[in-house]
Design an enzyme around this catalytic site. Structure first.
Site, PDB file in Angstrom:
ATOM      1  CG  PHE A 170      -1.934   1.042   1.304  1.00 48.10           C
ATOM      2  CD1 PHE A 170      -3.115   1.095   0.465  1.00 48.10           C
ATOM      3  CD2 PHE A 170      -1.742   2.383   1.741  1.00 48.10           C
ATOM      4  CE1 PHE A 170      -3.982   2.248   0.345  1.00 48.10           C
ATOM      5  CE2 PHE A 170      -2.590   3.309   1.827  1.00 48.10           C
ATOM      6  CZ  PHE A 170      -3.765   3.322   0.954  1.00 48.10           C
ATOM      7  CG  ASP A 189       5.217   4.041   1.950  1.00 54.31           C
ATOM      8  OD1 ASP A 189       5.116   4.547   3.066  1.00 54.31           O
ATOM      9  OD2 ASP A 189       4.371   3.738   1.112  1.00 54.31           O
ATOM     10  CE  LYS A 200      -1.998   6.188   7.311  1.00 53.55           C
ATOM     11  NZ  LYS A 200      -1.216   5.632   6.085  1.00 53.55           N
TER      12      LYS A 200
END
Ligand SMILES: *Cc1c(COP(=O)(O)O)cnc(C)c1O
Length: 391
Positions: free
Chosen positions: A128, A217, A246
């Site tokens: 993702f 990531d 985030k």
């Protein structure tokens, strides 16, 4: 009737305020929030220090164009540089923008070296990296890409397996036109699956051999979530490019791509930009988040309290061996893998006033704020135990 499009299957609950690890819902109930906006609110809800920082900046200047110097952003980038592998930073507004920027940096690097044909990115199938057009094709998942063709070219995929070899045939997947390998250090949406340190080292080794770049990531697992500032740190691997988002904003939308000096040389004026990315309001909040995360003992405490949490969860697992398959994760990025679908389990936790969220592979994702208190962990343990008993 909601006028919001139905791209989310929303839970029937709304909140009027939050405080630390708790959310107060409009239904009058007080919930233990171990979702925290999916690993976003690293310092919990309504953190007084962050409120002060954002108010202070709001009274000065919110937004100016990146055509001008933004001192708050200079400061945040410098602090990231001092504490991490990174030499340079480009600020964005979200995770998917950060991964897109990472892809752009990798491609532009080889372009600047006179090798424009080196532009393919090798990713893990069903990982993702966000929801923009390139990011969904980077993940290669059918669910995310279906109906969004034409397929964006430039991405190849490898499997990540639980058993050895974890990356079968990876060498044969790296071609003359491969620019980079891009993986999540810990696959979040994919079910809290960590790439073991040994495998990260192996990826670095292959990248060195083939003279390609390693993109890690850390959008979900970074900024202290794993117990280290970056989840890759304990492997001692040095990536070339790292997208983050985030947790860095503590609830304010911030993304960034971090890079080494070597690759940053390609990002000359005009190669990338963002209207909102790195504006003074965002940067002030980012600096305030780092004030806390860089405080002496903060990350040590994340490690300590998460160790306690894992111990307790493993005790529950051994009491309910037919229900819980595995307790996994790193730091406060925790996955409770069940033998069957987790939907009912999550609903029952919610009925008992504890909020968690799903991930792939029947995983219940548990994401407390990084400054969670021991009694809050104990409350969570109590509720999880109760639900296990009920099921
Ligand atoms: C959440 C996430 C993204 C996307 O972030 P958005 O802010 O939703 O665009 C990218 N990569 C990883 C690993 C993520 O967990």
């Amino acid at each position: 009737m909601s006028a919001l499009a139905k791209n989310y299957n929303r839970r029937k609950i709304a909140f009027k305020k939050g405080k630390g690890s708790f959310l107060y819902a409009t239904n009058g109930k007080k919930y233990l929030d171990f979702v925290q906006g999916i690993a976003v609110n690293s310092l919990g809800h309504a953190n007084p220090y962050l409120i002060k920082a954002i108010n202070k900046q709001a009274n000065k200047v919110w937004h100016v164009s990146n055509a001008f110097i933004i001192p708050e952003g200079e400061k945040l980038a410098k602090r990231i540089k001092q504490k991490t592998f990174a030499d340079y930073v480009i600020f964005q507004n979200s995770g998917t923008e950060a991964t897109e920027a990472a892809i752009k940096v990798a491609r532009r690097y080889f372009y600047s070296k006179g090798k424009p044909y080196k532009n393919r990115i090798l990713c893990i199938k069903n990982s993702f990296h966000g929801r923009t057009i390139a990011a969904i094709f980077a993940s290669g998942s059918k669910k995310m890409t279906e109906g969004f063709g034409p397929k964006v070219p430039g991405f190849d995929h490898i499997e990540f397996r639980k058993f050895k070899p974890r990356f079968p045939n990876i060498r044969s997947k790296i071609k003359k036109n491969t620019a980079a390998i891009m993986v999540e250090t810990i696959m979040g949406e994919g079910g809290i699956k960590s790439i073991p340190d040994k495998c990260l080292k192996y990826l670095r080794k292959i990248c060195n051999e083939k003279k390609i770049l390693l993109i890690l990531d850390e959008v979900q697992c970074g900024i202290g979530r794993s117990g280290d500032f970056f989840a890759f740190e304990k492997s001692k691997v040095k990536p070339d490019i790292v997208p983050i988002a985030k947790g860095i904003g503590g609830g304010f939308p911030i993304g960034a791509v971090l890079m080494t000096k070597k690759v940053s040389s390609a990002m000359v004026p005009g190669t990338h930009g963002s209207t909102f990315g790195g504006n003074p309001l965002a940067m002030s909040v980012g600096n305030a988040v780092l004030d806390k995360i860089f405080e002496k003992g903060f990350l040590k405490n994340v490690k300590k309290i998460s160790k306690y949490f894992y111990n307790e969860l493993n005790k529950i697992k051994s009491d309910y061996p037919k229900l819980i398959k595995e307790v996994r994760g790193s730091g406060l990025l925790i996955g409770l893998q069940l033998f069957k679908d987790q939907k009912l389990f999550i609903q029952k936790l919610e009925d008992n006033k504890m909020l968690t969220i799903r991930a792939a592979e029947n995983v219940v994702r548990i994401l407390p704020p990084l400054n969670v208190k021991k009694y809050e962990i104990n409350l969570g343990i109590k509720i999880i135990r109760k639900v296990c008993k009920e099921l």
